[in-house]
Design a protein around this motif. Structure first.
Motif, PDB file in Angstrom:
ATOM      1  N   ALA A  57      53.264  -2.271  34.300  1.00 20.36           N
ATOM      2  CA  ALA A  57      52.106  -2.724  35.087  1.00 20.36           C
ATOM      3  C   ALA A  57      50.883  -2.890  34.198  1.00 20.36           C
ATOM      4  N   GLN A  58      50.681  -1.968  33.268  1.00 21.72           N
ATOM      5  CA  GLN A  58      49.531  -2.088  32.363  1.00 21.72           C
ATOM      6  C   GLN A  58      49.676  -3.294  31.440  1.00 21.72           C
ATOM      7  N   LEU A  59      50.886  -3.549  30.991  1.00 25.15           N
ATOM      8  CA  LEU A  59      51.127  -4.717  30.148  1.00 25.15           C
ATOM      9  C   LEU A  59      50.815  -6.004  30.904  1.00 25.15           C
ATOM     10  N   LEU A  60      51.253  -6.089  32.147  1.00 27.18           N
ATOM     11  CA  LEU A  60      50.990  -7.284  32.948  1.00 27.18           C
ATOM     12  C   LEU A  60      49.499  -7.468  33.193  1.00 27.18           C
ATOM     13  N   ARG A  61      48.747  -6.378  33.328  1.00 26.14           N
ATOM     14  CA  ARG A  61      47.304  -6.471  33.527  1.00 26.14           C
ATOM     15  C   ARG A  61      46.592  -7.028  32.306  1.00 26.14           C
ATOM     16  N   GLN A  62      47.212  -6.927  31.147  1.00 28.57           N
ATOM     17  CA  GLN A  62      46.599  -7.440  29.930  1.00 28.57           C
ATOM     18  C   GLN A  62      46.625  -8.957  29.865  1.00 28.57           C
ATOM     19  N   ARG A  63      47.373  -9.566  30.757  1.00 27.94           N
ATOM     20  CA  ARG A  63      47.402 -11.037  30.785  1.00 27.94           C
ATOM     21  C   ARG A  63      46.051 -11.565  31.225  1.00 27.94           C
ATOM     22  N   ARG A  64      45.569 -12.489  30.497  1.00 25.29           N
ATOM     23  CA  ARG A  64      44.277 -13.100  30.791  1.00 25.29           C
ATOM     24  C   ARG A  64      44.430 -14.072  31.951  1.00 25.29           C
ATOM     25  N   VAL A  65      43.504 -14.057  32.874  1.00 27.38           N
ATOM     26  CA  VAL A  65      43.451 -14.998  33.983  1.00 27.38           C
ATOM     27  C   VAL A  65      42.529 -16.129  33.549  1.00 27.38           C
ATOM     28  N   THR A  66      43.023 -17.367  33.604  1.00 31.10           N
ATOM     29  CA  THR A  66      42.224 -18.518  33.190  1.00 31.10           C
ATOM     30  C   THR A  66      42.180 -19.537  34.321  1.00 31.10           C
ATOM     31  N   LYS A  67      40.981 -19.951  34.686  1.00 33.17           N
ATOM     32  CA  LYS A  67      40.781 -20.898  35.787  1.00 33.17           C
ATOM     33  C   LYS A  67      39.879 -22.048  35.348  1.00 33.17           C
ATOM     34  N   SER A  68      40.205 -23.236  35.816  1.00 30.76           N
ATOM     35  CA  SER A  68      39.361 -24.417  35.621  1.00 30.76           C
ATOM     36  C   SER A  68      38.596 -24.668  36.911  1.00 30.76           C
ATOM     37  N   VAL A  69      37.304 -24.891  36.779  1.00 33.25           N
ATOM     38  CA  VAL A  69      36.438 -25.123  37.935  1.00 33.25           C
ATOM     39  C   VAL A  69      35.741 -26.462  37.740  1.00 33.25           C
ATOM     40  N   GLU A  70      35.728 -27.273  38.788  1.00 32.75           N
ATOM     41  CA  GLU A  70      35.030 -28.555  38.735  1.00 32.75           C
ATOM     42  C   GLU A  70      34.032 -28.607  39.886  1.00 32.75           C
ATOM     43  N   ILE A  71      32.779 -28.959  39.552  1.00 42.07           N
ATOM     44  CA  ILE A  71      31.730 -29.063  40.571  1.00 42.07           C
ATOM     45  C   ILE A  71      31.030 -30.410  40.462  1.00 42.07           C
ATOM     46  N   ASP A  72      30.407 -30.816  41.550  1.00 44.67           N
ATOM     47  CA  ASP A  72      29.610 -32.037  41.558  1.00 44.67           C
ATOM     48  C   ASP A  72      28.356 -31.797  40.726  1.00 44.67           C
ATOM     49  N   ALA A  73      28.036 -32.718  39.838  1.00 41.70           N
ATOM     50  CA  ALA A  73      26.910 -32.549  38.912  1.00 41.70           C
ATOM     51  C   ALA A  73      25.552 -32.542  39.614  1.00 41.70           C
ATOM     52  N   GLU A  74      25.445 -33.181  40.735  1.00 41.00           N
ATOM     53  CA  GLU A  74      24.153 -33.260  41.423  1.00 41.00           C
ATOM     54  C   GLU A  74      23.957 -32.133  42.428  1.00 41.00           C
ATOM     55  N   SER A  75      24.946 -31.935  43.306  1.00 44.78           N
ATOM     56  CA  SER A  75      24.787 -30.972  44.393  1.00 44.78           C
ATOM     57  C   SER A  75      25.335 -29.590  44.081  1.00 44.78           C
ATOM     58  N   GLY A  76      26.242 -29.487  43.104  1.00 44.16           N
ATOM     59  CA  GLY A  76      26.882 -28.207  42.812  1.00 44.16           C
ATOM     60  C   GLY A  76      28.035 -27.895  43.748  1.00 44.16           C
ATOM     61  N   ALA A  77      28.391 -28.851  44.606  1.00 40.10           N
ATOM     62  CA  ALA A  77      29.498 -28.630  45.548  1.00 40.10           C
ATOM     63  C   ALA A  77      30.800 -28.440  44.788  1.00 40.10           C
ATOM     64  N   LEU A  78      31.609 -27.529  45.301  1.00 41.51           N
ATOM     65  CA  LEU A  78      32.907 -27.247  44.673  1.00 41.51           C
ATOM     66  C   LEU A  78      33.858 -28.414  44.903  1.00 41.51           C
ATOM     67  N   ILE A  79      34.483 -28.871  43.831  1.00 45.03           N
ATOM     68  CA  ILE A  79      35.499 -29.921  43.915  1.00 45.03           C
ATOM     69  C   ILE A  79      36.884 -29.304  43.794  1.00 45.03           C
ATOM     70  N   SER A  80      37.061 -28.420  42.786  1.00 46.57           N
ATOM     71  CA  SER A  80      38.369 -27.789  42.643  1.00 46.57           C
ATOM     72  C   SER A  80      38.289 -26.528  41.803  1.00 46.57           C
ATOM     73  N   ILE A  81      39.250 -25.637  42.062  1.00 47.90           N
ATOM     74  CA  ILE A  81      39.536 -24.474  41.232  1.00 47.90           C
ATOM     75  C   ILE A  81      41.027 -24.506  40.984  1.00 47.90           C
ATOM     76  N   LYS A  82      41.425 -24.543  39.711  1.00 47.48           N
ATOM     77  CA  LYS A  82      42.837 -24.663  39.366  1.00 47.48           C
ATOM     78  C   LYS A  82      43.195 -23.662  38.281  1.00 47.48           C
ATOM     79  N   ASN A  83      44.486 -23.396  38.172  1.00 47.95           N
ATOM     80  CA  ASN A  83      44.968 -22.624  37.021  1.00 47.95           C
ATOM     81  C   ASN A  83      44.800 -23.510  35.807  1.00 47.95           C
ATOM     82  N   ALA A  84      44.181 -22.978  34.775  1.00 43.79           N
ATOM     83  CA  ALA A  84      43.964 -23.763  33.563  1.00 43.79           C
ATOM     84  C   ALA A  84      45.285 -23.965  32.845  1.00 43.79           C
ATOM     85  N   VAL A  85      45.465 -25.146  32.279  1.00 47.14           N
ATOM     86  CA  VAL A  85      46.669 -25.459  31.535  1.00 47.14           C
ATOM     87  C   VAL A  85      46.549 -24.819  30.152  1.00 47.14           C
ATOM     88  N   ALA A  86      47.590 -24.079  29.782  1.00 44.95           N
ATOM     89  CA  ALA A  86      47.547 -23.386  28.487  1.00 44.95           C
ATOM     90  C   ALA A  86      47.860 -24.328  27.348  1.00 44.95           C
TER      91      ALA A  86
END
Length: 86
Positions: A57-86
């Motif tokens: 369990a401790q070994l699995l916790r060492q895995r880094r969580v990586t997320k890609s976030v995309e927002i609208d440049a003007e309003s800041g509205a959320l467009i997407s949250i995805k698992n980042a491609v390694a």
């Protein structure tokens, strides 16, 4: 929207979805929108370890969580949250 403002907005959206990792998210990459209408970010975090747990369990916790976030440049509205491609 400035870069700093966009990072905080994106991190806020990510924190809403994954509150247990909120304190540990760090920005790794960003793409500014010179010709696009969206900001793209990659954040990573290491999950916190618990007190008493197995070695596996401790070994699995060492895995880094990586997320890609995309927002609208003007309003800041959320467009997407995805698992980042390694």
């Amino acid at each position: 929207m400035t870069v700093s403002e966009a990072i905080e907005v994106a991190k806020g959206h990510l924190t809403t979805v994954l509150p247990e990792l909120a304190a540990s998210f760090q920005i790794e990459e960003l793409e500014t929108p010179p010709y696009r209408s969206n900001w793209s970010f990659t954040f990573s975090a290491l999950p916190a370890s618990g007190e008493a747990s197995s070695a596996l369990a401790q070994l699995l916790r060492q895995r880094r969580v990586t997320k890609s976030v995309e927002i609208d440049a003007e309003s800041g509205a959320l467009i997407s949250i995805k698992n980042a491609v390694a």
